[in-house]
Design an enzyme around this catalytic site. Structure first.
Site, mmCIF file in Angstrom:
data_model
loop_
_atom_site.group_PDB
_atom_site.id
_atom_site.type_symbol
_atom_site.label_atom_id
_atom_site.label_comp_id
_atom_site.label_asym_id
_atom_site.label_seq_id
_atom_site.Cartn_x
_atom_site.Cartn_y
_atom_site.Cartn_z
ATOM 1 N N ARG A 83 -26.109 -24.299 -20.937
ATOM 2 C CA ARG A 83 -25.614 -25.561 -21.504
ATOM 3 C C ARG A 83 -25.855 -25.658 -23.005
ATOM 4 O O ARG A 83 -26.802 -25.093 -23.535
ATOM 5 C CB ARG A 83 -26.270 -26.754 -20.806
ATOM 6 C CG ARG A 83 -25.838 -26.904 -19.364
ATOM 7 C CD ARG A 83 -26.597 -27.976 -18.653
ATOM 8 N NE ARG A 83 -27.995 -27.590 -18.471
ATOM 9 C CZ ARG A 83 -28.892 -28.302 -17.812
ATOM 10 N NH1 ARG A 83 -28.542 -29.464 -17.282
ATOM 11 N NH2 ARG A 83 -30.129 -27.874 -17.681
ATOM 12 N N ARG A 117 -24.931 -25.808 -14.841
ATOM 13 C CA ARG A 117 -25.628 -25.362 -16.054
ATOM 14 C C ARG A 117 -24.679 -24.527 -16.918
ATOM 15 O O ARG A 117 -25.045 -23.557 -17.540
ATOM 16 C CB ARG A 117 -26.937 -24.633 -15.726
ATOM 17 C CG ARG A 117 -27.963 -25.537 -15.024
ATOM 18 C CD ARG A 117 -29.371 -24.979 -14.985
ATOM 19 N NE ARG A 117 -29.488 -23.644 -14.448
ATOM 20 C CZ ARG A 117 -29.735 -23.350 -13.163
ATOM 21 N NH1 ARG A 117 -29.896 -24.323 -12.267
ATOM 22 N NH2 ARG A 117 -29.840 -22.098 -12.778
ATOM 23 N N GLN A 152 -30.641 -38.098 -9.230
ATOM 24 C CA GLN A 152 -30.965 -38.425 -10.620
ATOM 25 C C GLN A 152 -29.894 -39.319 -11.243
ATOM 26 O O GLN A 152 -30.216 -40.246 -11.985
ATOM 27 C CB GLN A 152 -31.132 -37.157 -11.453
ATOM 28 C CG GLN A 152 -32.397 -36.395 -11.144
ATOM 29 C CD GLN A 152 -32.569 -35.209 -12.068
ATOM 30 O OE1 GLN A 152 -31.609 -34.541 -12.438
ATOM 31 N NE2 GLN A 152 -33.805 -34.950 -12.449
ATOM 32 N N THR A 155 -32.517 -19.869 -8.033
ATOM 33 C CA THR A 155 -31.425 -20.328 -8.896
ATOM 34 C C THR A 155 -31.324 -19.529 -10.192
ATOM 35 O O THR A 155 -30.231 -19.246 -10.674
ATOM 36 C CB THR A 155 -31.536 -21.845 -9.166
ATOM 37 O OG1 THR A 155 -30.409 -22.270 -9.913
ATOM 38 C CG2 THR A 155 -32.816 -22.214 -9.916
ATOM 39 N N ASP A 206 -29.799 -20.947 -18.079
ATOM 40 C CA ASP A 206 -29.178 -22.215 -18.478
ATOM 41 C C ASP A 206 -28.246 -21.946 -19.648
ATOM 42 O O ASP A 206 -28.686 -21.546 -20.720
ATOM 43 C CB ASP A 206 -30.252 -23.235 -18.858
ATOM 44 C CG ASP A 206 -29.727 -24.652 -18.958
ATOM 45 O OD1 ASP A 206 -28.507 -24.836 -19.148
ATOM 46 O OD2 ASP A 206 -30.544 -25.586 -18.852
#
EC number: 3.5.4.25
Length: 196
Positions: free
Chosen positions: A128, A94, A70, A114, A126
């Site tokens: 973040r 993350r 990416q 995950t 997550d």
């Protein structure tokens, strides 16, 4: 504003010359980076990518994720566009950190996905904070972007933080036998849009 702009320098890359802009979080002193390509001023929405740090994918060429793929695809598209921004969001794994990411990998090797691995370590799927990225855009003078992402939560959080997302541009690259389960889990459990 959670950040301040502290330094900038030219960064030559295989995709062309970027302006590298360094930011510092006011509360923690943690640093983040923006790579700016071309003239981002004006009223036309800027092609942008918020890329979360992934040492294993970005620098060590891991096939466990799609992050390195990416990153390269985003830089290529920004250069082809002639202008754009890549925010390098320094929230590894993350935002669980590199050592916990390695622990999560070990759990994945035992059969956890995950999300389950993060939960086993006591973290949310997550961790973040994308509001920092909204501040980075604002400090660069940008309020409207065409966002390279597969993550609708990223679009939602940036929009709530005052960034006008004109378009979500899919960035689907790098699927391989080593990350198929990981990507399927991101789609099924985290809502990532990986089929468009």
């Amino acid at each position: 504003m959670q950040l301040k702009r502290v330094a900038e320098a030219k960064l030559p890359t295989p995709w062309g010359d970027f302006l590298m802009v360094g930011f510092e979080e006011l509360a923690t002193g943690h640093d983040h980076v923006a790579l700016v390509y071309g003239d981002i001023s004006g009223h036309t929405p800027v092609l942008a990518r918020v890329h979360s740090e992934c040492l294993t994918g970005d620098a060590l060429f891991s096939l466990r994720c799609d992050c390195g793929f990416q990153l390269e695809a985003a830089l290529t598209q920004i250069a082809e566009e002639g202008r754009g921004i890549l925010l390098y969001h320094r929230q590894e794994g993350r935002n669980i950190g590199l050592l916990n990411k390695i622990r999560a990998y070990a759990l994945q090797d035992q059969g956890y996905d995950t999300v389950e691995a993060n939960h086993q370590l006591g973290f949310a799927a997550d961790e973040r904070d994308f509001t920092l990225c909204a501040d980075m855009f604002k400090l660069l003078g940008v309020n409207e972007v065409r966002l390279l992402t597969n993550n609708p939560k990223k679009v939602e959080i940036l929009t709530e933080a005052g960034i006008n997302i004109i378009e979500r541009v899919p960035l689907i690259v790098g699927r391989n036998p080593n990350n198929e389960h990981y990507l399927d889990t991101k789609a099924e459990k985290m809502g990532h849009l990986l089929n468009k």
